[in-house]
Design a protein around this motif. Structure first.
Motif, PDB file in Angstrom:
ATOM      1  N   LEU A 185      -5.606  84.364   4.026  1.00  0.00           N
ATOM      2  CA  LEU A 185      -5.926  83.129   3.287  1.00  0.00           C
ATOM      3  C   LEU A 185      -6.986  82.466   3.734  1.00  0.00           C
ATOM      4  N   ASN A 186      -7.170  82.091   4.859  1.00  0.00           N
ATOM      5  CA  ASN A 186      -8.117  81.381   5.400  1.00  0.00           C
ATOM      6  C   ASN A 186      -9.548  81.842   5.372  1.00  0.00           C
ATOM      7  N   THR A 187      -9.426  83.214   5.068  1.00  0.00           N
ATOM      8  CA  THR A 187     -10.749  83.926   4.908  1.00  0.00           C
ATOM      9  C   THR A 187     -10.884  84.009   3.433  1.00  0.00           C
ATOM     10  N   LEU A 188     -10.001  84.323   2.552  1.00  0.00           N
ATOM     11  CA  LEU A 188     -10.130  84.648   1.183  1.00  0.00           C
ATOM     12  C   LEU A 188     -10.370  83.342   0.741  1.00  0.00           C
ATOM     13  N   LEU A 189      -9.852  82.304   1.116  1.00  0.00           N
ATOM     14  CA  LEU A 189     -10.003  80.843   0.307  1.00  0.00           C
ATOM     15  C   LEU A 189     -11.353  80.288   0.690  1.00  0.00           C
ATOM     16  N   GLY A 190     -11.682  80.467   1.853  1.00  0.00           N
ATOM     17  CA  GLY A 190     -12.833  79.918   2.683  1.00  0.00           C
ATOM     18  C   GLY A 190     -12.752  78.458   2.513  1.00  0.00           C
ATOM     19  N   ARG A 191     -14.011  77.895   1.781  1.00  0.00           N
ATOM     20  CA  ARG A 191     -13.906  76.398   1.562  1.00  0.00           C
ATOM     21  C   ARG A 191     -12.730  75.490   1.022  1.00  0.00           C
ATOM     22  N   TYR A 192     -12.003  76.567   0.328  1.00  0.00           N
ATOM     23  CA  TYR A 192     -10.957  75.747  -0.286  1.00  0.00           C
ATOM     24  C   TYR A 192      -9.337  75.713   0.474  1.00  0.00           C
ATOM     25  N   PHE A 193      -9.681  76.539   1.439  1.00  0.00           N
ATOM     26  CA  PHE A 193      -8.479  76.753   2.394  1.00  0.00           C
ATOM     27  C   PHE A 193      -7.584  75.446   2.951  1.00  0.00           C
ATOM     28  N   SER A 194      -8.426  74.394   3.256  1.00  0.00           N
ATOM     29  CA  SER A 194      -7.992  73.148   3.564  1.00  0.00           C
ATOM     30  C   SER A 194      -7.127  72.354   2.520  1.00  0.00           C
ATOM     31  N   SER A 195      -7.867  72.545   0.937  1.00  0.00           N
ATOM     32  CA  SER A 195      -7.304  72.179  -0.052  1.00  0.00           C
ATOM     33  C   SER A 195      -5.705  72.804  -0.299  1.00  0.00           C
ATOM     34  N   TYR A 196      -5.941  74.161  -0.003  1.00  0.00           N
ATOM     35  CA  TYR A 196      -4.434  74.730   0.090  1.00  0.00           C
ATOM     36  C   TYR A 196      -3.604  74.385   0.917  1.00  0.00           C
ATOM     37  N   LEU A 197      -3.993  74.263   2.163  1.00  0.00           N
ATOM     38  CA  LEU A 197      -3.041  73.744   3.025  1.00  0.00           C
ATOM     39  C   LEU A 197      -2.453  72.245   2.739  1.00  0.00           C
ATOM     40  N   GLN A 198      -3.327  71.244   2.467  1.00  0.00           N
ATOM     41  CA  GLN A 198      -2.788  69.984   1.900  1.00  0.00           C
ATOM     42  C   GLN A 198      -1.730  70.248   0.880  1.00  0.00           C
ATOM     43  N   GLY A 199      -2.159  71.017  -0.179  1.00  0.00           N
ATOM     44  CA  GLY A 199      -1.346  70.956  -1.509  1.00  0.00           C
ATOM     45  C   GLY A 199       0.228  71.719  -1.036  1.00  0.00           C
ATOM     46  N   ALA A 200       0.006  72.865  -0.066  1.00  0.00           N
ATOM     47  CA  ALA A 200       1.284  73.318   0.376  1.00  0.00           C
ATOM     48  C   ALA A 200       2.362  72.567   1.015  1.00  0.00           C
ATOM     49  N   SER A 201       1.504  71.793   1.978  1.00  0.00           N
ATOM     50  CA  SER A 201       2.047  70.878   3.092  1.00  0.00           C
ATOM     51  C   SER A 201       2.820  69.741   1.912  1.00  0.00           C
ATOM     52  N   ALA A 202       2.146  69.254   0.918  1.00  0.00           N
ATOM     53  CA  ALA A 202       2.555  68.390   0.087  1.00  0.00           C
ATOM     54  C   ALA A 202       4.010  68.932  -0.649  1.00  0.00           C
ATOM     55  N   LEU A 203       3.921  70.319  -1.027  1.00  0.00           N
ATOM     56  CA  LEU A 203       4.736  70.788  -1.785  1.00  0.00           C
ATOM     57  C   LEU A 203       6.019  71.070  -1.043  1.00  0.00           C
ATOM     58  N   HIS A 204       5.932  71.330   0.356  1.00  0.00           N
ATOM     59  CA  HIS A 204       7.144  71.470   1.299  1.00  0.00           C
ATOM     60  C   HIS A 204       7.708  70.360   1.572  1.00  0.00           C
ATOM     61  N   ALA A 205       6.904  69.234   1.857  1.00  0.00           N
ATOM     62  CA  ALA A 205       7.508  67.980   1.834  1.00  0.00           C
ATOM     63  C   ALA A 205       8.558  67.407   0.877  1.00  0.00           C
ATOM     64  N   ALA A 206       8.137  67.756  -0.403  1.00  0.00           N
ATOM     65  CA  ALA A 206       8.808  67.328  -1.470  1.00  0.00           C
ATOM     66  C   ALA A 206       9.922  68.077  -1.645  1.00  0.00           C
ATOM     67  N   GLN A 207      10.003  69.377  -1.135  1.00  0.00           N
ATOM     68  CA  GLN A 207      11.213  70.093  -1.124  1.00  0.00           C
ATOM     69  C   GLN A 207      11.889  69.914   0.149  1.00  0.00           C
ATOM     70  N   HIS A 208      11.833  68.873   0.854  1.00  0.00           N
ATOM     71  CA  HIS A 208      12.302  68.884   2.131  1.00  0.00           C
ATOM     72  C   HIS A 208      12.349  69.923   3.435  1.00  0.00           C
ATOM     73  N   GLY A 209      10.999  70.411   3.342  1.00  0.00           N
ATOM     74  CA  GLY A 209      10.877  71.504   4.289  1.00  0.00           C
ATOM     75  C   GLY A 209      11.141  72.882   3.833  1.00  0.00           C
ATOM     76  N   GLY A 210      11.345  73.772   4.766  1.00  0.00           N
ATOM     77  CA  GLY A 210      11.710  75.228   4.324  1.00  0.00           C
ATOM     78  C   GLY A 210      10.531  75.871   3.976  1.00  0.00           C
ATOM     79  N   HIS A 211      10.877  77.088   3.675  1.00  0.00           N
ATOM     80  CA  HIS A 211       9.948  78.204   3.459  1.00  0.00           C
ATOM     81  C   HIS A 211      10.145  78.743   2.045  1.00  0.00           C
ATOM     82  N   GLY A 212       9.092  79.262   1.282  1.00  0.00           N
ATOM     83  CA  GLY A 212       9.387  79.804  -0.090  1.00  0.00           C
ATOM     84  C   GLY A 212       8.107  80.017  -0.868  1.00  0.00           C
ATOM     85  N   PRO A 213       8.258  80.172  -2.042  1.00  0.00           N
ATOM     86  CA  PRO A 213       7.099  80.504  -2.809  1.00  0.00           C
ATOM     87  C   PRO A 213       6.163  79.050  -2.750  1.00  0.00           C
ATOM     88  N   VAL A 214       4.970  79.415  -3.016  1.00  0.00           N
ATOM     89  CA  VAL A 214       4.000  78.149  -2.982  1.00  0.00           C
ATOM     90  C   VAL A 214       3.472  78.314  -4.239  1.00  0.00           C
TER      91      VAL A 214
END
Length: 156
Positions: A89-118
Protein backbone atom coordinates in the motif's frame (compact mmCIF):
# COMPACT_ATOMS: atom_id res chain seq x y z
CA UNK A 1 -15.99 -11.35 -29.74
CA UNK A 2 -14.54 -7.98 -30.79
CA UNK A 3 -14.02 -7.02 -27.12
CA UNK A 4 -12.20 -10.32 -26.45
CA UNK A 5 -9.92 -9.73 -29.41
CA UNK A 6 -9.19 -6.17 -28.26
CA UNK A 7 -8.41 -7.40 -24.75
CA UNK A 8 -6.11 -10.14 -26.07
CA UNK A 9 -4.30 -7.68 -28.35
CA UNK A 10 -3.92 -5.18 -25.53
CA UNK A 11 -2.61 -7.89 -23.19
CA UNK A 12 -0.04 -9.05 -25.71
CA UNK A 13 1.04 -5.46 -26.39
CA UNK A 14 1.46 -4.81 -22.67
CA UNK A 15 3.63 -7.86 -22.15
CA UNK A 16 5.81 -7.20 -25.19
CA UNK A 17 6.11 -3.43 -24.85
CA UNK A 18 6.83 -3.45 -21.13
CA UNK A 19 3.99 -1.09 -20.23
CA UNK A 20 4.37 -0.09 -16.58
CA UNK A 21 2.57 -2.54 -14.35
CA UNK A 22 2.13 -0.49 -11.22
CA UNK A 23 0.91 2.95 -10.60
CA UNK A 24 0.55 5.40 -7.80
CA UNK A 25 -2.98 6.38 -6.88
CA UNK A 26 -3.62 9.83 -8.31
CA UNK A 27 -0.53 9.69 -10.51
CA UNK A 28 0.86 8.05 -13.60
CA UNK A 29 2.17 4.47 -13.78
CA UNK A 30 5.54 4.31 -12.06
CA UNK A 31 6.76 0.69 -11.80
CA UNK A 32 7.85 -1.52 -14.63
CA UNK A 33 7.50 -5.27 -14.27
CA UNK A 34 10.83 -6.09 -12.67
CA UNK A 35 11.15 -9.84 -13.03
CA UNK A 36 10.08 -12.75 -15.15
CA UNK A 37 8.00 -14.11 -12.25
CA UNK A 38 5.90 -10.96 -12.33
CA UNK A 39 3.15 -11.16 -14.95
CA UNK A 40 1.57 -8.05 -16.41
CA UNK A 41 -1.32 -7.66 -18.77
CA UNK A 42 -3.29 -4.70 -19.99
CA UNK A 43 -7.06 -5.02 -20.21
CA UNK A 44 -9.20 -2.32 -21.72
CA UNK A 45 -12.81 -1.81 -20.75
CA UNK A 46 -14.56 -1.10 -24.03
CA UNK A 47 -17.93 0.57 -24.53
CA UNK A 48 -19.66 1.44 -27.76
CA UNK A 49 -19.02 5.16 -27.31
CA UNK A 50 -15.43 5.17 -26.09
CA UNK A 51 -12.86 3.53 -23.83
CA UNK A 52 -13.37 5.32 -20.48
CA UNK A 53 -10.48 3.62 -18.67
CA UNK A 54 -7.67 1.09 -18.89
CA UNK A 55 -6.85 -1.61 -16.36
CA UNK A 56 -3.27 -2.71 -15.73
CA UNK A 57 -3.28 -6.07 -13.99
CA UNK A 58 -0.16 -7.41 -12.31
CA UNK A 59 0.52 -10.59 -10.38
CA UNK A 60 3.20 -9.80 -7.81
CA UNK A 61 5.93 -12.30 -6.92
CA UNK A 62 3.96 -13.47 -3.86
CA UNK A 63 0.84 -14.21 -5.93
CA UNK A 64 -1.18 -11.10 -5.10
CA UNK A 65 -3.05 -9.68 -8.09
CA UNK A 66 -3.17 -5.88 -8.35
CA UNK A 67 -5.43 -4.05 -10.80
CA UNK A 68 -4.82 -0.37 -11.44
CA UNK A 69 -7.55 1.65 -13.12
CA UNK A 70 -6.25 4.47 -15.32
CA UNK A 71 -8.40 7.25 -16.74
CA UNK A 72 -7.82 8.21 -20.37
CA UNK A 73 -5.49 10.93 -19.08
CA UNK A 74 -3.19 8.20 -17.69
CA UNK A 75 -3.97 9.06 -14.05
CA UNK A 76 -4.72 6.19 -11.69
CA UNK A 77 -8.13 6.66 -10.08
CA UNK A 78 -8.45 3.26 -8.36
CA UNK A 79 -6.46 0.22 -7.27
CA UNK A 80 -7.89 -3.21 -6.39
CA UNK A 81 -5.97 -6.18 -4.97
CA UNK A 82 -6.51 -9.77 -3.83
CA UNK A 83 -4.19 -12.60 -2.98
CA UNK A 84 -2.15 -14.46 -0.41
CA UNK A 85 -0.07 -11.43 0.61
CA UNK A 86 -1.06 -7.87 1.39
CA UNK A 87 -0.46 -5.44 -1.47
CA UNK A 88 2.32 -2.85 -0.96
CA UNK A 89 0.00 0.00 0.00
CA UNK A 90 2.83 2.44 0.63
CA UNK A 91 3.70 2.18 -3.05
CA UNK A 92 0.20 1.86 -4.49
CA UNK A 93 -1.26 4.73 -2.47
CA UNK A 94 1.75 7.01 -3.00
CA UNK A 95 1.11 10.47 -1.60
CA UNK A 96 -2.19 9.24 -0.09
CA UNK A 97 -0.47 6.65 2.11
CA UNK A 98 -0.07 9.00 5.11
CA UNK A 99 -3.78 9.92 4.94
CA UNK A 100 -4.60 6.22 4.89
CA UNK A 101 -2.38 5.56 7.92
CA UNK A 102 -4.01 8.41 9.87
CA UNK A 103 -7.49 7.14 9.01
CA UNK A 104 -6.62 3.53 9.86
CA UNK A 105 -5.03 4.62 13.14
CA UNK A 106 -8.15 6.59 14.10
CA UNK A 107 -10.35 3.61 13.18
CA UNK A 108 -8.30 1.20 15.31
CA UNK A 109 -8.28 3.66 18.23
CA UNK A 110 -12.08 3.91 18.04
CA UNK A 111 -12.25 0.10 18.06
CA UNK A 112 -9.89 0.00 21.09
CA UNK A 113 -6.99 -1.49 19.17
CA UNK A 114 -6.85 -4.85 17.50
CA UNK A 115 -6.67 -5.82 13.88
CA UNK A 116 -9.35 -6.39 11.34
CA UNK A 117 -10.90 -4.93 8.25
CA UNK A 118 -10.09 -1.30 7.55
CA UNK A 119 -12.43 1.16 5.88
CA UNK A 120 -11.00 4.65 5.60
CA UNK A 121 -13.49 7.05 4.01
CA UNK A 122 -12.32 10.60 3.55
CA UNK A 123 -13.63 13.20 1.08
CA UNK A 124 -10.75 12.62 -1.34
CA UNK A 125 -9.79 9.02 -0.55
CA UNK A 126 -11.49 5.69 0.16
CA UNK A 127 -9.49 2.61 1.18
CA UNK A 128 -11.18 -0.68 2.08
CA UNK A 129 -8.99 -3.61 3.06
CA UNK A 130 -9.61 -6.90 4.77
CA UNK A 131 -9.07 -10.61 4.76
CA UNK A 132 -6.84 -12.92 6.70
CA UNK A 133 -3.47 -14.61 6.33
CA UNK A 134 -3.32 -16.11 2.86
CA UNK A 135 -6.38 -14.24 1.55
CA UNK A 136 -6.17 -10.45 1.47
CA UNK A 137 -8.47 -8.18 -0.52
CA UNK A 138 -9.00 -4.49 -0.87
CA UNK A 139 -9.50 -1.45 -2.98
CA UNK A 140 -8.51 2.19 -2.89
CA UNK A 141 -9.93 4.97 -4.99
CA UNK A 142 -10.24 8.69 -5.42
CA UNK A 143 -14.01 9.42 -5.40
CA UNK A 144 -13.73 12.60 -7.47
CA UNK A 145 -11.48 11.10 -10.14
CA UNK A 146 -13.76 8.45 -11.66
CA UNK A 147 -14.41 8.84 -15.39
CA UNK A 148 -17.98 9.77 -16.24
CA UNK A 149 -20.31 6.79 -16.07
CA UNK A 150 -17.99 4.73 -13.84
CA UNK A 151 -18.60 4.08 -10.13
CA UNK A 152 -16.88 2.17 -7.32
CA UNK A 153 -19.27 -0.72 -8.03
CA UNK A 154 -17.49 -1.19 -11.38
CA UNK A 155 -14.17 -2.02 -9.68
CA UNK A 156 -13.34 -5.72 -9.68
Amino acid sequence: MRTSMLCAAAALTACVAGIPAHAELGGAPTWAAASASQVTRLVQHVTLAEVPYTVNETTLNGGTVVREYLAQSGTVFAVVWHGPQMAPLNTLLGRYFSSYLQGASALHAAQHGGHGPVSVQQPGLVVQSGGHMGNFTGRAYLPGAFPQGISPDDLQ
